[in-house]
Design a protein around this motif. Structure first.
Motif, PDB file in Angstrom:
ATOM      1  N   GLN A  60       0.830  -1.202   0.000  1.00 25.92           N
ATOM      2  CA  GLN A  60       0.000   0.000   0.000  1.00 25.92           C
ATOM      3  C   GLN A  60       0.868   1.257   0.000  1.00 25.92           C
ATOM      4  O   GLN A  60       0.528   2.261  -0.637  1.00 25.92           O
ATOM      5  N   MET A  61       1.991   1.185   0.711  1.00 28.82           N
ATOM      6  CA  MET A  61       2.936   2.309   0.708  1.00 28.82           C
ATOM      7  C   MET A  61       3.486   2.542  -0.697  1.00 28.82           C
ATOM      8  O   MET A  61       3.631   3.685  -1.141  1.00 28.82           O
ATOM      9  N   GLN A 101       1.998   1.909  -3.489  1.00 28.88           N
ATOM     10  CA  GLN A 101       0.947   2.528  -4.284  1.00 28.88           C
ATOM     11  C   GLN A 101       0.800   4.009  -3.959  1.00 28.88           C
ATOM     12  O   GLN A 101       0.579   4.828  -4.853  1.00 28.88           O
ATOM     13  N   LEU A 102       0.919   4.352  -2.678  1.00 31.45           N
ATOM     14  CA  LEU A 102       0.842   5.763  -2.288  1.00 31.45           C
ATOM     15  C   LEU A 102       1.987   6.563  -2.896  1.00 31.45           C
ATOM     16  O   LEU A 102       1.797   7.665  -3.426  1.00 31.45           O
ATOM     17  N   THR A 137       1.462   7.053  -6.653  1.00 34.57           N
ATOM     18  CA  THR A 137       0.395   7.977  -7.037  1.00 34.57           C
ATOM     19  C   THR A 137       0.605   9.373  -6.460  1.00 34.57           C
ATOM     20  O   THR A 137      -0.268  10.232  -6.594  1.00 34.57           O
ATOM     21  N   GLU A 139       0.904  10.326  -3.298  1.00 36.44           N
ATOM     22  CA  GLU A 139       0.297  10.620  -2.002  1.00 36.44           C
ATOM     23  C   GLU A 139       1.326  10.443  -0.885  1.00 36.44           C
ATOM     24  O   GLU A 139       2.327   9.741  -1.042  1.00 36.44           O
ATOM     25  N   VAL A 178       2.964   9.205   2.572  1.00 33.17           N
ATOM     26  CA  VAL A 178       2.969   8.022   3.434  1.00 33.17           C
ATOM     27  C   VAL A 178       3.056   8.513   4.877  1.00 33.17           C
ATOM     28  O   VAL A 178       4.033   9.137   5.274  1.00 33.17           O
TER      29      VAL A 178
END
Length: 256
Positions: free
Chosen positions: A216-217, A219-220, A223, A225, A227
């Motif tokens: 998930q990190m 992906q952040l 994109t 975003e 962390v």
């Protein structure tokens, strides 16, 4: 160099690369089918384009995560073989310490599988970059984090293999730890009762590899975003180091 060459021959002899290629071809097809209709809706709509990018990054992460799991499973046979009599005596009869042999073998296994993992992931990455839905930098974030994840799962396999010398136990342990970290990821929604129960769940969770949150990190980061919590990757790397040096200590005490 002899240790690396032997490991490379073992890799090709077990035909893991063929299974990886087959999964990759299927992944390429499924991702393309999943993106084709979404791309038709973009038509200069920035919001839809951003959603397509998020979907593409998620698809890439899912694919690479699956390849990490398959690679970790493939190393089981190498590490259990390494702990048995009749497999390493030739090298140990040479002027090489057990510690040097252990790290040479460990590095060879990781390097060969990391190269294979990168090559197969690159096929999907090239497809997504060619479709214009991700950038090379976004691909790099996902691949980089998952290469760390592979090292962590490989260390789990190595530790259990050194401890038990059993393929069955390695499979069972890998499955149990993988499922455990997935289940405990949702612990915050559980009714843990006393505060001690909450601390206990958190402690168990951070002892286990946290590769799901690492994904998930990735992906952040891909994109753009922020962390907010780097603890999962930090605790997982600490676990990797502990398992490697514990396994080395075990290997040095094995009776060959």
């Amino acid at each position: 160099m002899g240790i690396f060459n032997e490991t490379l021959l073992e890799f090709f002899d077990r035909k893991q690369h063929l299974a990886g290629i087959a999964v990759t071809v299927l992944g390429l097809l499924l991702i393309y089918l999943g993106l084709s209709k979404r791309l038709e809706l973009v038509d200069n709509n920035l919001e839809i384009a951003a959603n397509v990018t998020v979907f593409a990054v998620g698809a890439l992460q899912s694919f690479v995560s699956l390849m990490v799991l398959l690679a970790a499973v493939s190393t089981i046979f190498l590490f259990t073989k390494l702990s048995r009599k009749g497999q390493v005596e030739y090298y140990l009869s040479k002027p090489i310490t057990r510690s040097s042999f252990f790290f040479s073998k460990l590095f060879s296994i990781y390097l060969i599988y990391a190269i294979a993992l990168t090559a197969l992931s690159l096929m999907v990455g090239i497809e997504l970059i060619g479709l214009g839905v991700i950038t090379p930098e976004q691909f790099g974030y996902v691949l980089g984090v998952n290469l760390i994840s592979f090292g962590i799962w490989m260390s789990v396999v190595m530790f259990v293999g050194m401890l038990t010398k059993s393929v069955t136990y390695c499979f069972a342990s890998l499955a149990a730890v993988w499922v455990g970290q997935l289940v405990l990821k949702g612990r915050e929604g559980w009714n843990a009762g006393e505060q001690f129960g909450r601390y206990l769940l958190d402690t168990i969770y951070y002892i286990l590899p946290n590769t799901t949150e690492m994904g998930q990190m990735a992906q952040l980061l891909a994109t753009g975003e922020a962390v907010s919590n780097w603890l999962p990757i930090m605790t997982s790397i600490v676990l990797l180091l502990v398992l490697i040096f514990t396994s080395k200590s075990r290997f040095q005490r094995l009776d060959f």
